[in-house]
Design an enzyme around this catalytic site. Sequence first.
Site, PDB file in Angstrom:
ATOM      1  CG  HIS A 189      65.662 -29.766  11.120  1.00 16.96           C
ATOM      2  ND1 HIS A 189      64.782 -30.807  11.014  1.00 16.96           N
ATOM      3  CD2 HIS A 189      66.435 -30.011  12.194  1.00 16.96           C
ATOM      4  CE1 HIS A 189      64.974 -31.629  12.035  1.00 16.96           C
ATOM      5  NE2 HIS A 189      65.970 -31.174  12.779  1.00 16.96           N
ATOM      6  NE  ARG A 332      59.039 -36.479  15.020  1.00 20.98           N
ATOM      7  CZ  ARG A 332      60.236 -36.260  14.474  1.00 20.98           C
ATOM      8  NH1 ARG A 332      61.088 -37.252  14.305  1.00 20.98           N
ATOM      9  NH2 ARG A 332      60.569 -35.042  14.083  1.00 20.98           N
ATOM     10  CD  GLU A 436      64.348 -40.215  17.309  1.00 23.50           C
ATOM     11  OE1 GLU A 436      64.782 -39.748  16.250  1.00 23.50           O
ATOM     12  OE2 GLU A 436      63.360 -39.740  17.898  1.00 23.50           O
ATOM     13  CG  ASP A 460      67.943 -37.773  16.224  1.00 21.16           C
ATOM     14  OD1 ASP A 460      68.884 -36.964  16.338  1.00 21.16           O
ATOM     15  OD2 ASP A 460      66.761 -37.418  16.080  1.00 21.16           O
ATOM     16  NE  ARG A 470      69.706 -34.643  12.767  1.00 18.40           N
ATOM     17  CZ  ARG A 470      68.442 -35.030  12.882  1.00 18.40           C
ATOM     18  NH1 ARG A 470      68.088 -35.927  13.801  1.00 18.40           N
ATOM     19  NH2 ARG A 470      67.522 -34.584  12.081  1.00 18.40           N
ATOM     20  CB  CYS A 507      60.876 -42.483   9.239  1.00 15.12           C
ATOM     21  SG  CYS A 507      61.263 -42.189  10.959  1.00 15.12           S
TER      22      CYS A 507
HETATM   23  C1  PEP Z   1      65.412 -39.384  12.614  1.00 16.87           C
HETATM   24  O1  PEP Z   1      65.986 -39.035  13.647  1.00 16.87           O
HETATM   25  O2  PEP Z   1      65.861 -40.229  11.825  1.00 16.87           O
HETATM   26  C2  PEP Z   1      64.128 -38.772  12.237  1.00 16.87           C
HETATM   27  C3  PEP Z   1      63.435 -39.225  11.219  1.00 16.87           C
HETATM   28  O3  PEP Z   1      63.698 -37.726  12.958  1.00 16.87           O
HETATM   29  P1  PEP Z   1      64.243 -36.226  12.812  1.00 16.87           P
HETATM   30  O4  PEP Z   1      65.095 -36.160  11.576  1.00 16.87           O
HETATM   31  O5  PEP Z   1      63.040 -35.369  12.742  1.00 16.87           O
HETATM   32  O6  PEP Z   1      65.028 -36.048  14.068  1.00 16.87           O
HETATM   33 MG    MG Z   2      64.999 -37.889  15.157  1.00 19.40          MG
END
Ligand code: PEP
Ligand code: MG
Length: 587
Positions: A189, A332, A436, A460, A470, A507
Amino acid sequence: MRKGIAVSPGVAVGTAYVIHEIFVAREGEQLDADQVNAEVARYQRACEQTADDLRALIQKVASQVGESEAAVFQSQVTILHDAAFTKRVRNWIVKERQPAQAALRRLLDDYTQIFARISDDYLRERLTDIRDVIVRLSSHLTEVLKPGSNVLAGPLILIADELLPSQVVAIGDRQVAGIVTQTGGTTSHAAILARSRGIPAVSGVRGILRQVRNGATIVVDGRDGHVIVNPNPEVTSAYRKLQREFVHLKDSLATNWDQPAVSADGEAVDLLANINHLADATTARTMGASGVGLYRTEYLFLTHPDVPDEEEQLKTYREVIAASPGRRATIRTLDLGGDKTIPYLGHSREANPFLGWRSIRLSFEHPEFFAAQIRAVLRAAADDGKAGESEVQLLFPMISVLEEIRRVRAMVRRAGRTLDRQKQPWKQVPIGLMVEVPAAAVTIDSLLEVVDFVSIGSNDLVQYLMAADRDNPKVSHLCQPLSPPVLRVLDQVIRACHRAGKPVTLCGEMAGDPRAFLLLYGMGLRSFSMSPAFIPAIKELVSHLTRGDTRQVLQEILNLKTAAQIARVANDQLARLAPKLAILGTR
Ligand code: PEP
Ligand code: MG
């Protein structure tokens, strides 16, 4: 020179500010005798502020979530007021002239050692509460991130173990030139937040906290993941020159913000923004996004001093919708768990948090709480305070099987009936799922029958497909979007959506990587959501692409057998098609 993972491109030179100092107390630092009383008073104030925070939290959690969830914080109050706890910290400040932060660090170390000898799991868990209290206290003692404080001048390079969402919010508009973290990978994040602000960042630099002092000169090279501590004058001036070029490119590209994204052969492309806060929606507009493709609402909860109720959520969602370009926003629902936890939802320690009680699974466990969020979105969609219709969509994360999305639809219907009974205005919105989890990708055909749109969460999806965390630098070589298995699955999902005539967006962070973009474009994808800072460069890239060219590149790539070969060919093709973007570097 230290090597880490390049997580946000660009180059920066600045002054080190080491944050979250509780975890890096500098050995041997002592207060002057005349500073001691002021330090005790500062600690006392931090205790009072922490007590206030906890009191507010208990009240809100009890009313919004439940009494038993609030009990966690009651035990933190007990720890905060524990006489032995306070006495030890004060003694160290007064008798040994230690700064309050260092005393807290020492206390945490002591407790960690004591608890290491305890075999009882329940008691061991109490260490988490002690740690939480210490971190809360510490946050009231850390001055640089408080608005208005000015501990260090100039562009700052933040050095941290991992940036917490609350710290990123506190950074606000401060002039942050670069970010270096010890942990985390490209989709952690901190990395996502750095990219959303266009701040060069490197993560996974082990031991950097111990190596760097506040005020040191730091170079962050977000192109190849290098960090240089106290470089010599020649190196500094070479990097300053690169930094100027980087800023210049960003500024020159951002002038395309009011132009539509159109390919060389005239196709319109939807470039949407991923946002985490209201302020990012404004950035999305200045960067030239055509809407918000992913609003991660969990950040509203993660950064809130207590719990946002339905009315508070409604207010924020309305503001986000009104600020989003074209008033288009895909909202979301809560995606908590994994690395993002809020203690009041009763998060317990799990052996595999990313495979456990995460995201939609956690939301289902708190149906009332979850329903309040759905109602807030439906109400905000009906009225964001502006004239004319907005375009709002509701997106559900981490769907694995059909039953989950059916259950979600039933909850949305129920939310609508509740609002009708309450005579609240609301609006029916398109319902979508995030692909995902590999299970959802494999069964996409049947899931498509019950949703209005799809958003591919490649961050994900890649980690689950490759069984590689990740955020773990040790396995980052596997967590690569540009690899044969990932590209095949993406191609299949995009085709399935096109066959079913359902809108599909990607996304994940790869949407903002020019090489990945090239391939996704070749797969026929025309809707992308990414960190706002990438939009100008991607818009420029789009203007060089044609359907025929990109299909050809994709065909060549799909025949390759390894990620290394794919990266090489994609780089070459990119350099051929858009040489101007080279400084943005490879990731
Ligand atoms: C993803 O998993 O690609 C996503 C956009 O959601 P996040 O990064 O918030 O898990
Ligand atoms: Mg995600």
